[in-house]
Design an enzyme around this catalytic site. Sequence first.
Site, PDB file in Angstrom:
ATOM      1  N   LYS A  69       0.389  -1.445  -0.210  1.00 45.41           N
ATOM      2  CA  LYS A  69      -0.269   0.325   0.121  1.00 45.41           C
ATOM      3  C   LYS A  69       0.893   0.836  -0.011  1.00 45.41           C
ATOM      4  O   LYS A  69       1.778   1.019   0.669  1.00 45.41           O
ATOM      5  CB  LYS A  69      -0.475   0.163   0.965  1.00 45.41           C
ATOM      6  N   LYS A  93       5.405   2.024   8.069  1.00 47.08           N
ATOM      7  CA  LYS A  93       3.838   2.513   9.168  1.00 47.08           C
ATOM      8  C   LYS A  93       2.394   1.922   9.123  1.00 47.08           C
ATOM      9  O   LYS A  93       1.794   1.921  10.438  1.00 47.08           O
ATOM     10  CB  LYS A  93       3.926   3.547   7.750  1.00 47.08           C
ATOM     11  N   LYS A 105       5.003   2.025  -3.455  1.00 50.90           N
ATOM     12  CA  LYS A 105       4.878   3.408  -3.229  1.00 50.90           C
ATOM     13  C   LYS A 105       5.280   3.751  -4.559  1.00 50.90           C
ATOM     14  O   LYS A 105       5.982   2.783  -5.528  1.00 50.90           O
ATOM     15  CB  LYS A 105       6.162   4.199  -3.030  1.00 50.90           C
ATOM     16  N   THR A 189      -4.750  12.426   6.741  1.00 52.61           N
ATOM     17  CA  THR A 189      -3.009  12.152   7.517  1.00 52.61           C
ATOM     18  C   THR A 189      -3.634  13.704   8.646  1.00 52.61           C
ATOM     19  O   THR A 189      -2.718  12.591   9.695  1.00 52.61           O
ATOM     20  CB  THR A 189      -2.659  12.886   6.400  1.00 52.61           C
ATOM     21  N   ASN A 219      -2.355  19.537   1.633  1.00 52.93           N
ATOM     22  CA  ASN A 219      -3.777  18.612   1.758  1.00 52.93           C
ATOM     23  C   ASN A 219      -3.236  18.875   3.414  1.00 52.93           C
ATOM     24  O   ASN A 219      -3.806  19.362   4.484  1.00 52.93           O
ATOM     25  CB  ASN A 219      -3.314  17.271   1.691  1.00 52.93           C
ATOM     26  N   SER A 350      -6.720   5.453   4.447  1.00 48.75           N
ATOM     27  CA  SER A 350      -7.762   4.540   2.857  1.00 48.75           C
ATOM     28  C   SER A 350      -7.692   2.522   3.266  1.00 48.75           C
ATOM     29  O   SER A 350      -8.913   2.883   2.393  1.00 48.75           O
ATOM     30  CB  SER A 350      -5.594   4.562   2.350  1.00 48.75           C
TER      31      SER A 350
HETATM   32  P1  NAD Z   1       1.081  18.623  -1.224  1.00 52.43           P
HETATM   33  O1  NAD Z   1       1.360  18.370  -2.516  1.00 52.43           O
HETATM   34  O2  NAD Z   1      -0.215  18.920  -0.714  1.00 52.43           O
HETATM   35  O3  NAD Z   1       1.566  19.577  -0.512  1.00 52.43           O
HETATM   36  C1  NAD Z   1       2.601  20.091  -0.148  1.00 52.43           C
HETATM   37  C2  NAD Z   1       3.426  21.646   0.036  1.00 52.43           C
HETATM   38  O4  NAD Z   1       4.760  21.397   0.592  1.00 52.43           O
HETATM   39  C3  NAD Z   1       3.084  22.358  -0.579  1.00 52.43           C
HETATM   40  O5  NAD Z   1       1.785  23.708   0.162  1.00 52.43           O
HETATM   41  C4  NAD Z   1       4.261  22.639  -1.385  1.00 52.43           C
HETATM   42  O6  NAD Z   1       4.283  24.312  -1.308  1.00 52.43           O
HETATM   43  C5  NAD Z   1       5.066  22.812   0.283  1.00 52.43           C
HETATM   44  N1  NAD Z   1       6.441  22.983  -0.086  1.00 52.43           N
HETATM   45  C6  NAD Z   1       7.492  21.818  -1.139  1.00 52.43           C
HETATM   46  N2  NAD Z   1       8.176  22.453  -0.686  1.00 52.43           N
HETATM   47  C7  NAD Z   1       8.657  22.637   0.683  1.00 52.43           C
HETATM   48  C8  NAD Z   1       9.226  23.938   1.267  1.00 52.43           C
HETATM   49  N3  NAD Z   1      10.929  24.014   0.429  1.00 52.43           N
HETATM   50  N4  NAD Z   1       9.215  24.591   1.810  1.00 52.43           N
HETATM   51  C9  NAD Z   1       7.961  24.723   2.252  1.00 52.43           C
HETATM   52  N5  NAD Z   1       6.970  24.491   2.183  1.00 52.43           N
HETATM   53  C10 NAD Z   1       6.601  23.498   0.915  1.00 52.43           C
HETATM   54  O7  NAD Z   1       1.311  17.775  -0.332  1.00 52.43           O
HETATM   55  P2  NAD Z   1       0.700  17.105   0.720  1.00 52.43           P
HETATM   56  O8  NAD Z   1      -0.480  15.535   1.053  1.00 52.43           O
HETATM   57  O9  NAD Z   1      -0.185  17.404   1.739  1.00 52.43           O
HETATM   58  O10 NAD Z   1       1.830  16.140   1.589  1.00 52.43           O
HETATM   59  C11 NAD Z   1       2.799  16.886   2.614  1.00 52.43           C
HETATM   60  C12 NAD Z   1       3.444  15.731   2.830  1.00 52.43           C
HETATM   61  O11 NAD Z   1       2.887  14.603   4.018  1.00 52.43           O
HETATM   62  C13 NAD Z   1       5.078  15.178   1.995  1.00 52.43           C
HETATM   63  O12 NAD Z   1       5.831  14.421   2.673  1.00 52.43           O
HETATM   64  C14 NAD Z   1       3.270  13.464   2.212  1.00 52.43           C
HETATM   65  O13 NAD Z   1       4.664  12.561   1.660  1.00 52.43           O
HETATM   66  C15 NAD Z   1       3.518  13.999   3.507  1.00 52.43           C
HETATM   67  N6  NAD Z   1       2.171  12.865   4.149  1.00 52.43           N
HETATM   68  C16 NAD Z   1       0.622  13.015   2.878  1.00 52.43           C
HETATM   69  C17 NAD Z   1      -0.855  12.343   3.566  1.00 52.43           C
HETATM   70  C18 NAD Z   1      -1.518  12.209   2.627  1.00 52.43           C
HETATM   71  O14 NAD Z   1      -2.703  12.255   3.068  1.00 52.43           O
HETATM   72  N7  NAD Z   1      -1.560  13.520   1.548  1.00 52.43           N
HETATM   73  C19 NAD Z   1      -0.281  11.291   4.563  1.00 52.43           C
HETATM   74  C20 NAD Z   1       1.003  10.793   4.409  1.00 52.43           C
HETATM   75  C21 NAD Z   1       2.189  11.495   4.753  1.00 52.43           C
END
Ligand code: NAD
Length: 421
Positions: A69, A93, A105, A189, A219, A350
């Site tokens: 997953k 995880k 992934k 999340t 997100n 999920s």
């Molecule tokens: P997203 O694409 O919705 O948002 C990512 C954000 O990070 C954006 O606002 C972008 O502008 C910002 N960003 C990128 N580079 C940056 C920097 N150098 N400084 C500051 N901000 C920066 O992605 P997301 O889904 O919110 O995921 C964010 C993190 O959370 C990732 O590491 C992802 O793997 C992890 N994550 C997300 C989920 C999920 O369900 N969305 C689940 C587990 C983990």
Amino acid sequence: MQEDNLLDHALVRLDEAAAHLNIDPDVIEKLKYARETTKVRLMIRMDDGSRKSFLAWRCRYDDTRGPTKGGIRFHPESTIDEVETLAFWMTFKCAVMNLPYGGGKGAVQVDPRKLSKAELERLSRAYIQAFARIIGPDRDIPAPDVYTNSMIMGWMADEYAQIVGQAEPAVITGKPIALGGSLGRGDATARGGYYLVRDLAENLGLRGSMRIAVQGFGNAGQHIAKLLGADGHKIIAVTDSEGGVKSEAGLDVDLLIATKNAGKSVASTVGKSGHEFLSPAELVGVDCDLLVPAALENMITVENAASVKAKLILELANGPVTPEADRVLATQGVTVLPDILANAGGVTVSYFEWVQNRQGYYWSVEEIHQRLQTIMEREGRAIWDIAQDKNVTMRVAAYIHALGRLAEAIEAHGTQSFFDS
Ligand code: NAD
């Protein structure tokens, strides 16, 4: 993702946990490598009639505890190393949360902001055409990650259904509600991290209103700001990839979310609602109680770890703190709620989506929240107890917790198993 030895960094955590358990060396040997990683080139037709190709991967790191997953990331700097590392983290995880899954992934090396909507849809469908034989509801189940969302998951589920000749919603999670998505997936999340902080706050000595800094405002970042802000905590600093803002009086979270929804950086709110400019590099050192990395990997490193003033870090991003930085934070007395626990709310909901798809019966959002809260608190407290018992950080405790479950499953399969190959 910037460093080419991300997986080596990640494996340090495995060794740290193994040192506290009496584990068969075979288990470590198995968990040190990805079981399979497939690389393809996706060719799509661009709107101007030209053809363009993009590198893409899907990794199934370990499937001992169930089908793999893990999300699909669209990012211009994605690499195979990043994909395998993220799949390794997913393996742990899912074990931390006791979900019946292994870790996987995927990624496409692309800047999706440079594609039209039609090009993005063709690319998403091409990904499924390339990997249809690898994924499946009992084999490997993708989901959204950085720069992918429910619309993309909907296209991908549709493409898979066309290939197999029938609707198969459980092949992918994070879908739109209309295509079998789960209520409560959007903020899952952040909500998982929120339940965790709320439940452990007392143990962590955090009482009353907290001052919070959030790195990354997609997100995960937007939802945590909303959830904690609604409880009376103050969001005093926020950054995205283009800039940031700060306000001692508390930022206007609704204004920031509306700005992001309009496709602009949070920095474009400077001068409104008392927002002042903050450079992205300054965020880690902001004077606050809780720091929430919610952007990408390797954001807190040996170079900036000593500048951290927060007492608590909630890792909503995957891998935001390097192992060297971890040691600096530990000596400073900073508690880190590690990614494999802190952001596991996403994969947990999920999992709920997959269960609902398979049973064809859908739960209310209240049921989703209740079940998520129960699991986050159960596993959070178990990890807290391990950390106290063994006098280790919450990260080492989380890896010990997961490794124990993985070792049990690896041993239970027997040595002649298909899963042992
Ligand atoms: P997203 O694409 O919705 O948002 C990512 C954000 O990070 C954006 O606002 C972008 O502008 C910002 N960003 C990128 N580079 C940056 C920097 N150098 N400084 C500051 N901000 C920066 O992605 P997301 O889904 O919110 O995921 C964010 C993190 O959370 C990732 O590491 C992802 O793997 C992890 N994550 C997300 C989920 C999920 O369900 N969305 C689940 C587990 C983990």
